[in-house]
Each structure stands twice: as structure tokens, then as C-alpha cells.
Design a protein around this motif. Structure first.
Motif, PDB file in Angstrom:
ATOM      1  N   VAL A 162       1.612  -7.188  -5.198  1.00 32.44           N
ATOM      2  CA  VAL A 162       0.380  -6.391  -5.104  1.00 32.44           C
ATOM      3  C   VAL A 162       0.301  -5.726  -3.727  1.00 32.44           C
ATOM      4  N   HIS A 163       0.748  -6.427  -2.684  1.00 34.03           N
ATOM      5  CA  HIS A 163       0.835  -5.788  -1.363  1.00 34.03           C
ATOM      6  C   HIS A 163       1.770  -4.590  -1.414  1.00 34.03           C
ATOM      7  N   VAL A 164       2.878  -4.726  -2.124  1.00 41.06           N
ATOM      8  CA  VAL A 164       3.819  -3.615  -2.275  1.00 41.06           C
ATOM      9  C   VAL A 164       3.129  -2.448  -2.988  1.00 41.06           C
ATOM     10  N   TYR A 165       2.383  -2.759  -4.017  1.00 44.49           N
ATOM     11  CA  TYR A 165       1.628  -1.740  -4.759  1.00 44.49           C
ATOM     12  C   TYR A 165       0.638  -1.039  -3.838  1.00 44.49           C
ATOM     13  N   ASP A 166      -0.041  -1.826  -3.000  1.00 43.69           N
ATOM     14  CA  ASP A 166      -0.989  -1.275  -2.026  1.00 43.69           C
ATOM     15  C   ASP A 166      -0.277  -0.308  -1.076  1.00 43.69           C
ATOM     16  N   ILE A 167       0.894  -0.713  -0.574  1.00 46.45           N
ATOM     17  CA  ILE A 167       1.679   0.146   0.319  1.00 46.45           C
ATOM     18  C   ILE A 167       2.108   1.419  -0.412  1.00 46.45           C
ATOM     19  N   ALA A 168       2.545   1.263  -1.652  1.00 42.29           N
ATOM     20  CA  ALA A 168       2.991   2.412  -2.449  1.00 42.29           C
ATOM     21  C   ALA A 168       1.867   3.413  -2.692  1.00 42.29           C
ATOM     22  N   LEU A 169       0.628   2.931  -2.702  1.00 42.46           N
ATOM     23  CA  LEU A 169      -0.538   3.800  -2.899  1.00 42.46           C
ATOM     24  C   LEU A 169      -1.170   4.187  -1.560  1.00 42.46           C
ATOM     25  N   ASN A 170      -0.358   4.117  -0.494  1.00 42.21           N
ATOM     26  CA  ASN A 170      -0.818   4.501   0.857  1.00 42.21           C
ATOM     27  C   ASN A 170      -1.999   3.660   1.330  1.00 42.21           C
ATOM     28  N   HIS A 171      -1.897   2.357   1.108  1.00 39.61           N
ATOM     29  CA  HIS A 171      -2.890   1.382   1.576  1.00 39.61           C
ATOM     30  C   HIS A 171      -4.284   1.671   1.008  1.00 39.61           C
ATOM     31  N   ILE A 172      -4.336   1.684  -0.307  1.00 42.81           N
ATOM     32  CA  ILE A 172      -5.602   1.944  -0.998  1.00 42.81           C
ATOM     33  C   ILE A 172      -6.638   0.860  -0.699  1.00 42.81           C
TER      34      ILE A 172
END
Length: 280
Positions: A162-172
Motif C-alpha cells: 500500500v505504501h508502494v501504491y501511495d508512492i505510485a500515486l504521488n503520495h496521495i
């Protein structure tokens, strides 16, 4: 002849596209890859990163353990999350010895890394995008979450994705949408969660950390969950900052069937929206 070649090329392109799209993502195991080495350099990532974390090759036994956890991350609600991680290319899993922090060396115009005393079992570095599994992940005593009824390590693995997902979404997790849904606000001194006694939250978390230091991890986790739920969050840890809050909220939404009973309606709706559940 030229027209026939053009038509043939178009058909081949379409077939290639159909083949690629036909490869469905059934679990995180279809997205993530195991890497045995990592290259550092004079600029970025600087040699100090490799020196700090100590990369090592994967053993067959360790790969098998992690593969099982990845295969269990297969909820249909995670289709968009896994596709996003794959498209951004933050998919490489590494075996490491340590964790690291970083700082800017302005004189040398580079980011430098330093080994930390923190004993994280696995981590994601938001600067290098490395996902690291430490020895502690494999050596730690497993225990089961009392509400989700799954191993804590299973939750740990998904939490980092989920942290990776957050990073992929430019720290949403730092954007207004999540902050509003979770209740994060600035009180003039620090970010706190609206409607709760934040001094008590910090006291609760300190007590939980004390248990961890006394090697009572299972009890610490049980209290973390119990207290967090009373505040409307999965854990007290998930109330320490918006990054961890985002990861914890989504992790338990997927793995804890009771999550919606203690999440606010606004928080639940936000999670569904950010995961593109029900075509949102």
C-alpha cells in the motif's frame, strides 16, 4: 504490396495487444519480482545506500515464504492497486540486512544514506523505491490478528505494498482528500486527528512501544488493535502520521471483515474511491 504489409503489421500489433491484455493479474505474486542484487553508483542511488542496507541474494526457502503471502493478496478489489504498481514499475523485492535513512549532501549534490538502528521487518524506501525484507521478517514469531484472522506478517506485506501504491500515486496520503476523510488537521503545532484526544493517542502509542521494547510484541499488537478501533482506526500506529494512516486503513479494509463497523462512513467511501471499487 505496401498496403498488405500495413494491414499485416496492424493485425500483428492487435494480436500482441490482445495477448498482453489477456494476461490477468490474479494476485500480487503476478506483479512483484525477486531481485538478488542492486547496483549503486557515485550519484543516485549513491554507494552509501548499498553499504547501509546490505543487499543479499534470496534463498529458495525465503522466496517460497514471501510468495505465499503475495499469493494471498488476491482480493478482486485490489485490481487497480496492483495494476498501478505494475505500471509504475515499483515491483522489485530485495533481501536486506538493515534499514536506512537519508539526507541531502548539498556540497556533493547527492542523496546519501545511513544505516539506522531501527529493526523493521520489511520496508519501502520512497527515494530509491526499493522494497526490502530483513532477517527479522523470517525470524520473528508469527501471530494471528484477532479480528482479521490472518497472520500479522500477511498484513505487514500488504501494508508495504500500500505504501508502494501511495508512492505510485504521488503520495496521495498527503492530499486533502485523504486527510479530510481520515480527519487529519493542523492544530497550529502538529497534525492531529479531529475529534480525538491526541495527547491520549500519543500516550497510548508510547505504552505500545514500551511493550515492544520489553519483547511483548503480541500483546503490544493486540493493544494497538484494540485501542485503534475505539478511535475509528485499525491501529493506534495508523494514527501517527498520514502515510501510515493511509497504509493501515487500506490494509485492514481489505483483510479485516469488521473494518467497516469502526471506520467512519466518509473513510470507507474514500477507500472505495481510491481503490476504484465498484467502477468508481
Amino acid at each position: 504490396m505496401k498496403a498488405k504489409l500495413t494491414i499485416l503489421f496492424t493485425l500483428v500489433s492487435l494480436l500482441v495487444g490482445l495477448t498482453a491484455s489477456a494476461k490477468e493479474i490474479n494476485s500480487a505474486l503476478d506483479v512483484m519480482t525477486f531481485e538478488d542484487s542492486f547496483t549503486c553508483q557515485d550519484k543516485f542511488p549513491h554507494h552509501s545506500f548499498c553499504e547501509a542496507v546490505e543487499f543479499k541474494p534470496w534463498s529458495a526457502a525465503d522466496k517460497e515464504i514471501v510468495s505465499r503471502y503475495l499469493q494471498n493478496i488476491n482480493d478482486p478489489r485490489l485490481k487497480f492497486l496492483l495494476q498501478t504498481i505494475q505500471e509504475k514499475g515499483i515491483t522489485k523485492l530485495h533481501r536486506v540486512g538493515y534499514t536506512s535513512s537519508w539526507s541531502n549532501n548539498m556540497a556533493q549534490r547527492r542523496v546519501e544514506f545511513h544505516r539506522t538502528a531501527e529493526k523493521a521487518i520489511l520496508w519501502v524506501n520512497p527515494v530509491t523505491h526499493v522494497i526490502g525484507f530483513t532477517d527479522a521478517f523470517f525470524n520473528g514469531t508469527p501471530f494471528v490478528d484477532p479480528y482479521a484472522k490472518v497472520e500479522r506478517k500477511q498484513l505487514n506485506v500488504f501494508h508495504e505494498l500500500v505504501h508502494v501504491y501511495d508512492i505510485a500515486l504521488n503520495h496521495i496520503s498527503t492530499e486533502d482528500g485523504f486527510k479530510k476523510a481520515a480527519g487529519w488537521e493542523w492544530n497550529g503545532k502538529e497534525f492531529v486527528i479531529h475529534g480525538v484526544d491526541y495527547n491520549q493517542v500519543k500516550a497510548d502509542f508510547s505504552a505500545i512501544l514500551a511493550l515492544v521494547k520489553n519483547k511483548q510484541s503480541a500483546l503490544a499488537y493486540a493493544q494497538d488493535r484494540e485501542r485503534g478501533r475505539t478511535y475509528g482506526f485499525p491501529t493506534v500506529y495508523g494514527m501517527t502520521n498520514s502515510h501510515e494512516s493511509f497504509a493501515e486503513v487500506i490494509t485492514y479494509y481489505i483483510f479485516d471483515p469488521t473494518a467497516e463497523s469502526y471506520y467512519s462512513k466518509e473513510l470507507t467511501e474514500y477507500v472505495k474511491e481510491v481503490l476504484k471499487v465498484d467502477g468508481r
